[in-house]
Design a protein around this motif. Sequence first.
Motif, PDB file in Angstrom:
ATOM      1  N   SER B 260       0.846  -1.216   0.000  1.00  0.00           N
ATOM      2  CA  SER B 260       0.000   0.000   0.000  1.00  0.00           C
ATOM      3  C   SER B 260       0.870   1.250   0.000  1.00  0.00           C
ATOM      4  CB  SER B 260      -0.900  -0.056   1.230  1.00  0.00           C
ATOM      5  OG  SER B 260      -1.495   1.200   1.445  1.00  0.00           O
ATOM      6  N   GLN B 264       1.235   4.128  -2.805  1.00  0.00           N
ATOM      7  CA  GLN B 264       1.137   5.575  -2.536  1.00  0.00           C
ATOM      8  C   GLN B 264       2.359   6.286  -3.091  1.00  0.00           C
ATOM      9  OE1 GLN B 264       0.396   6.781   1.537  1.00  0.00           O
ATOM     10  NE2 GLN B 264      -1.054   5.101   1.838  1.00  0.00           N
ATOM     11  N   GLN B 299       5.119  14.624   0.771  1.00  0.00           N
ATOM     12  CA  GLN B 299       4.315  13.399   0.958  1.00  0.00           C
ATOM     13  C   GLN B 299       5.167  12.159   0.715  1.00  0.00           C
ATOM     14  OE1 GLN B 299       1.046  12.980   1.977  1.00  0.00           O
ATOM     15  NE2 GLN B 299       1.322  15.107   2.534  1.00  0.00           N
ATOM     16  N   VAL B 303       5.770   9.159   3.130  1.00  0.00           N
ATOM     17  CA  VAL B 303       5.498   7.740   2.824  1.00  0.00           C
ATOM     18  C   VAL B 303       6.762   6.906   3.003  1.00  0.00           C
ATOM     19  CG1 VAL B 303       4.841   6.105   1.012  1.00  0.00           C
ATOM     20  CG2 VAL B 303       3.542   8.217   1.308  1.00  0.00           C
TER      21      VAL B 303
END
Lengths: 172, 396
Positions: B260, B264, B299, B303
């Motif tokens: 996941s 992302q 971001q 992540v």
Amino acid sequence: MSPEEELSLAARVKAGDKKALGLLWDAITPKLYGYLLNVLRDKTTAEDIFGQTWLKAISKINLFKAMGVRFSAWLFAIARNECKQQWRTRKYESMGEAIEDEPRSENENHQDKIFVKQILEKMTEDDRELLKLRYIAELSFKEMATVLNISAISARVRVHRALGRARSIIKQ
Amino acid sequence: MAFNNDNLSKILREWGEKQQRSPENNENLKIQAVNSLKQPEEKITSQRPFRFRWIVFACTAAVLTIYFVGAFYNQLPIPSNSILTTPGVQYPQSSSGVGGDPNELGVSYGEATGLGEKNSAFNKVARRLTGYFGSTPASDTREFLKTDYHANIKTRKVGVMANRIQTFVRGFDGRVDTLSVDSRHAYITFVVPKDSFENFKEEIKSLVPDRFISEEDRSQNLLPQKKSIEQQTNSVSQILDGLQKDRAALINRHNTAIISLRRQLNGIFSEIKKLQLEITTDTIRQQQINSLIAYLQSQQRRVNQNISNENSRYNSELSSLDYKIKNSESQLKNLAAQDDMLAKTVETIEGSVSIEWISLFEILKLYVPTGWLVTIFGAIILLYILFGRRKQIDLP
């Protein structure tokens, strides 16, 4: 006479049977007197001791107990004791005096008689006594043991040795 | 004529017969003797003198000897070194653990773990905590019998007997654990396989007559220990299953999370790429693009940080689970070893033989108890008192 007959007569004598005593006398006297004569070498003394022996045995008959030996063996033991007392009191020497000449019978082997006499003369007193008890008194080894106060085996061995010594004397 | 004993005897016999004769006055003497015979008087029983004093003295001495010598032997001290831990005789090193082949003697009894020894922690705990294991249900009829054997042998050849017993032990694929031998005592401890125990016992019994050997067998059911091991094994197995499931779930969860996060990341990367590829002369648009790219990069960093965090967490949890799984597996291994040891303990017989020197007097006592000896000697004394026989004839 068999040992059983002898013992039976002895029991009757104890009970006072004179006839039984007479029978015993007849059976034992030749051996006893012959033995005493050979030991004492004197007829008078032999008769004395022979008579004393019987009288003592009769007077003390209750002391006799069978214990595997005959009445005659007991008698010979008494006779032997009497002889010893005689020697002690009179210092009698058994081979000192010659006995009377024995009557010669027709069938007798005279050579054998001389032969035996010569052998006995060269043997010891103990050996002579053994042979006399064995062959004159005709006692068994057990009876000889009782008379001499030794064991039956010792009696047998001693007689055997005495015969061996006799044979050695013969060879010499 | 050659004389030998036979014809010499014959000659003497004939001579003896010839010597037999009666006195000249035989008849007179006979009459005198017969007349002198008195009728028997009443018997006066006199007390028979006791002639066999020596028999009584001998039997009395024997009775006293029995008591005093017996008492003396009973008071003899037992040598303090009758049971030693060090062997009195050198034997080849038994295969015990370090560097040795456990099957050298045909038996491997867990010597490597020390669990086979009588004084091992396992046995000590097992024996003390027999009650701790609790009672087993009556429905469980299994038997795990641990048998102990002890024999006591009396003999006059202690050393020879000790050697024979050691030979028997080794001959039956057993092992001698301790040995102590002196001239009067010997003590041997050993183990032998259960399946050859009966034959071994027969051989031991054949060494001496029955009166000279006493044996004792003791059996203990190790079912409580067995049940405890089984329960612990179940428990640890369940724990291990749980841990392994947790591990699998952890891996799944981690993979899912990583996928996941990577997704992302890929998305962010694509956005950044797209924005970077956009060419515009509009300065406002250019500023928007720059600001968007900056935001997306932050971001992206976030992540990546999440991925890193996820990996750290995963590694930590995985290590922890692996450690627990290893522990559980180790516990299971130990429990299996205990179970194996219990099986081997049940399959073997631990035994000991003590050998004592016996005197002739004690041998006599074994066959004829003291009471009987006294009775026999007493009977001899009594018989001779009552029926003492005369050896010599009584002469007047």
